[in-house]
Each structure stands twice: as structure tokens, then as C-alpha cells.
Write an enzyme that holds these catalytic residues in place. Structure first.
Site, short mmCIF file in Angstrom:
data_model
loop_
_atom_site.label_atom_id
_atom_site.label_comp_id
_atom_site.label_asym_id
_atom_site.label_seq_id
_atom_site.Cartn_x
_atom_site.Cartn_y
_atom_site.Cartn_z
N LYS A 52 0.86 -1.19 -0.12
CA LYS A 52 -0.09 -0.21 -0.11
C LYS A 52 0.81 1.27 -0.02
O LYS A 52 1.90 1.12 0.80
CB LYS A 52 -0.86 -0.01 1.44
CG LYS A 52 -1.83 1.18 1.40
CD LYS A 52 -2.74 1.02 2.65
CE LYS A 52 -3.88 1.96 2.75
NZ LYS A 52 -4.58 1.62 4.09
N SER A 127 -9.66 1.46 3.33
CA SER A 127 -8.83 2.24 2.28
C SER A 127 -7.74 1.28 1.62
O SER A 127 -7.11 1.86 0.60
CB SER A 127 -8.11 3.38 3.15
OG SER A 127 -7.25 2.82 4.28
N SER A 151 -9.42 -1.16 7.49
CA SER A 151 -8.96 -0.99 6.19
C SER A 151 -8.42 -1.94 5.50
O SER A 151 -8.16 -1.83 4.24
CB SER A 151 -8.03 0.35 6.15
OG SER A 151 -8.85 1.40 6.01
N1 GLN Z 1 -12.60 3.49 7.02
C1 GLN Z 1 -12.06 3.88 8.25
C2 GLN Z 1 -11.76 5.45 8.28
O1 GLN Z 1 -11.90 5.98 7.28
C3 GLN Z 1 -10.86 2.85 8.58
C4 GLN Z 1 -9.62 3.66 7.88
C5 GLN Z 1 -8.67 2.63 8.10
O2 GLN Z 1 -8.45 1.65 8.71
N2 GLN Z 1 -7.01 3.07 7.90
O3 GLN Z 1 -11.09 5.94 9.25
#
Ligand code: GLN
Length: 453
Positions: A52, A127, A151
């Protein structure tokens, strides 16, 4: 064929697949630049890795899918990268994601949206959506993502693969760009549970460069021969299942029935302070993000606006460099930390977090593992939630509690919906008990549990 030749063949095939892919999952590949002579023997020999774009790889761009870091090149390797290469893993490229890992759909990216490999009109989740989609399309054996609130697990569920969020402190965060430091973890995605396990063994462990990493032994030379069922599994009530997608609830019930048939003790549980998890999570992570992202000021890193004085430089750089979602979080985070509101929001959310953590500790006194849906819904349409941040935030309702508590969780593929979309479920363990997740996932992976539609 000699071994380095076979790696070369494998890389050629992957390179063609990446070029043909339509999901926008891989944003950079370095296959041409891989020095085949330098690959090593080890637990991960010749396994390919996609990373990532918020994890540092020396001499490669590190943009977090943000315009503010568009031209930034990392001068160092994250600890996980060194460890993977030491065990023979091959880093082949970098994946698309939400800007600074903030999002649940991989649509907030300067590179454009990631598409779900099962249906290009749907999101891949986020994400770490690029990493998940790439694995589902066989563009790599293994991918790394980051999981602050879901994410890794949510995109893994949306793309039908395994996704591990380790216990907080298990894997060094050195070289992971900080989003919310007390929640952030580096997670592992693959179609093979053995590959997830071998990667976990390789990259876990204490690291003096991350003072929150913990010195607890990780199993060496993994073997699945002695995989066994947990004695007891905590499951959610019908009240929760009635409120989620009916097909996800169906797969959930099939798995519970299977465990019952194997004499696993099933214990119905309440998810501790369930309705307070999303609010506490967003207050705390936005507060931490507002502080972490203050370093991107145009002076120390990345792009810099051309202005006459210093305060204009800060304002211009940050106004142009961050997109709306990141700005929303920085502003909300600054607000909940400000002197008039600190007690009302930030300090209250910290207390709620403690209650949640204690609640999960108590659950693990009576259950060895928990089984929780990963998502309340199937992969949704691109653009569907973009105008409604609260709707987007709610898609994390089953994943954020795990990060609030700092415990471990693994998304496992759990069959398909009637429209042929992947479904995922979470196996959860107490901190530093990941081996119980691998054991159970391995047994489940060998069985035909989920009925075809
Ligand atoms: N969707 C969650 C957020 O926007 C989780 C993000 C993540 O785990 N990086 O905070």
C-alpha cells in the site's frame, strides 16, 4: 528450469496481468527494476508482495495517494520491507488507496477510484482497496495494507480474500505513514492462509524503531498440522443479524451451525458498547490525525506552494495539498482537541475506549474467539457514499471496535451472494493470540461450509 528463471517467468506473467487489469489497483510496479540475483532464500522465497502506498520503500515514491506528497520519494525502508526481503520476498509494486488511509471505498485518491474485480461498477472497499483488488485478481501472492479502523478487513471482505489485522504492537509501524497512531496496524492480505501466516511470522516482533511494538514470541517454522477448533466462540444475537444484509447474515448462520456441528461451544454475546464505537473511533482518530498530519506543512515534506510569506505558505500548501475528506478530519480533530471542547469530546471518547477495551477483555474470559460480520452490507456502487460521510463511516461498524480494543481479527472469505459478490466474516482473538485465528481459518478453508446460491 533453474529457480531464478522460474521467478523471472512468474514476474513476466504478473507484469502482463497488471497491464491488462482494469481495476486501477496497482499504481506503480517495479518489476523491470528487480535484481533477480539479489533475491534470497527464506520463508518467503520468491513470494511476490504489493505494498500500500503509505508504507515506505527506499527510493520509491510514498504519496499516500495525496497531492501533498505527489513528488515525495522515501529515503528509507519500513521495517516490514526489510524483514520481507530478508526472508526472500520480492516487492513488485505499490497499490492505490484512500488518501492517508482515510476512507472505506478507495475513491479518495489522486489516482482515481479502485474498482471491485467482481463488478467494475462497485467499490473494492477501503482504504486498502488497491491491495485487496490486486490480490483478488492474482496480481501478487501477498499484499500489505494498513488497518486503523477496518481498512484491511473490509476491502478483504469486498474482494473475497483473507485480511489480517494483527494485535496492536505486534508488527512494527516504523515506516507506515501515521494516520491515528494508537490505532494504526500493518495488515496482511492474500488468497492463501499459509502465505498470510508466513508473512505474519516474518514481519512480527519487537523493533526498537517503534516503541509501541511488543516483545512477545511469535511462532517460528509454522505448521498447520495441529490446527484445532477453539473450545468456545462468541456469536452476535439475531437482533444484530436482522439489521444487516440478509445474505451476509445467512453465511454467518451457516458458519455458526457448522461450528455447532463440530461441538464448539457457541455463546451468544453483546458487542460491548456497540453504539458508541463509531463516535468514539472518529473523535479519537480525527484528533490523532490532526496532530499527525501537521508535519505536512510544505516545509518538511512534499509539495510546497509558491508564496511570499511563511503563514501564506502553510495555508496555500495545505489548502491545495489535502482533499476534502482529509481536511474534514483535520478540522474536526482540531476542534475536539481545542481547550473548550477537549473534556466534552476527546477525553470522554478516551474513557469510552477504556470501557470498550475492558468489555472485550471480559468476553475473552469466557470465549476463546469471537465471530462477527466484517461488513453490514455487500460492496456498494462507486460514488454511492461520497456525498454522505456518515453513511461511509457506518460501513466500519463491525471493524472499528477491534481497533479501539487493540485486539486481533482476520477476515475470512465466506462464499458469495446471489449476485456473485464476495462475503467476508471476521474471526476475532484476544491480543497476541493470532495463532488461534490461523488455526481456525485453516480448518475452515479445508471444508465446504458455505452453500452455493
Ligand atoms: N474507514 C475507516 C476510516 O476512514 C478506517 C480507515 C483505516 O482503517 N485506515 O477511518
Amino acid at each position: 528450469m533453474n529457480p531464478s528463471n522460474s521467478l523471472e517467468q512468474k514476474l513476466l506473467i504478473i507484469k502482463d496481468k497488471i497491464s491488462a487489469s482494469k481495476t486501477n489497483s496497482v499504481i506503480r510496479n517495479r518489476i523491470k527494476r528487480i535484481d533477480l540475483k539479489k533475491t534470497r532464500e527464506g520463508l518467503l522465497k520468491d513470494k511476490t508482495f504489493l505494498i500500500k502506498d503509505n508504507i515506505a520503500i527506499k527510493d520509491e515514491p510514498l504519496t499516500c495517494a495525496s497531492s501533498i506528497l505527489e513528488s515525495y520519494i522515501s529515503p528509507y525502508n519500513a521495517t516490514v520491507i526489510d524483514k520481507i526481503e530478508f526472508e526472500g520476498g520480492v516487492i513488485i509494486g505499490q497499490t492505490n488507496c484512500d488518501e492517508f488511509a482515510m476512507g472505506s471505498s478507495s475513491e479518495f485518491s489522486i489516482y482515481g477510484s479502485v474498482r471491485n474485480p467482481f463488478d467494475h461498477n462497485l467499490v473494492a472497499g477501503g482504504s486498502s482497496g488497491g491491495s485487496a483488488a490486486a490480490i483478488a485478481e492474482d496480481l501478487s501472492d501477498i499484499a500489505l495494507g494498513s488497518d486503523t479502523g477496518g481498512s484491511v478487513r473490509q476491502p478483504a471482505a469486498f474482494c473475497g480474500i483473507y485480511g489480517l489485522k494483527p494485535s496492536y504492537g505486534r508488527i512494527s509501524r516504523y515506516g507506515l505513514v501515521a494516520h491515528a497512531s494508537s490505532f494504526d496496524t500493518i495488515g496482511i492480505m492474500s488468497k492463501s492462509i499459509v502465505d498470510v501466516y508466513n508473512t505474519f511470522c516474518t514481519i512480527s516482533g519487537q523493533d526498537h524503531k517503534d516503541s509501541t511494538s511488543v516483545d512477545i514470541k511469535v511462532p517460528k517454522n509454522p505448521s498447520f498440522e495441529d490446527s484445532k477448533f477453539p473450545k468456545s466462540v462468541g456469536v452476535v444475537s439475531d437482533k444484530i443479524l436482522k439489521n444487516i444484509n440478509i445474505e451476509i447474515a445467512g453465511k454467518y448462520r451457516q458458519l455458526v451451525d457448522y461450528l455447532k456441528s463440530k461441538k464448539v461451544k457457541i455463546i451468544e454475546i453483546d458487542l460491548p458498547y456497540f453504539n458508541y464505537c463509531i463516535p468514539a473511533y472518529y473523535v479519537l482518530t480525527m484528533a490523532e490525525a490532526s496532530s499527525n498530519l501537521s508535519r505536512f506543512d510544505g516545509v518538511r515534506y512534499g509539495n510546497r506552494a509558491n508564496t511570499k510569506d511563511l503563514s501564506e505558505l502553510y495555508i496555500e500548501t495545505r489548502s491545495k495539498g489535502f482533499s476534502d475528506e482529509v481536511k474534514r478530519r483535520i478540522m474536526t480533530g482540531t476542534y475536539v482537541l481545542s481547550s473548550g471542547y477537549y473534556d466534552a469530546y476527546f477525553s470522554k471518547a478516551l474513557k469510552v475506549r477504556r470501557l470498550i477495551k475492558n468489555g472485550y477483555s471480559e468476553l475473552f474470559n469466557k470465549c476463546e474467539n469471537l465471530l462477527i460480520p466484517t461488513t453490514p452490507e455487500l460492496p456498494f456502487k462507486l460514488k454511492n457514499n461520497l456525498e454522505d460521510p456518515l453513511k461511509m463511516y457506518l460501513s466500519d461498524m463491525f471493524t472499528v471496535p477491534i481497533n479501539l480494543a487493540g485486539i486481533a481479527s482476520l477476515n475470512i472469505p465466506a462464499g458469495f451472494s446471489s449476485d456473485n459478490l464476495p462475503i467476508g466474516l471476521q474471526l476475532v482473538s484476544n491480543s497476541f493470540k493470532e495463532e488461534t485465528l490461523f488455526s481456525l481459518a485453516h480448518i475452515l478453508g479445508e471444508e465446504e461450509i458455505f452453500e452455493a446460491n
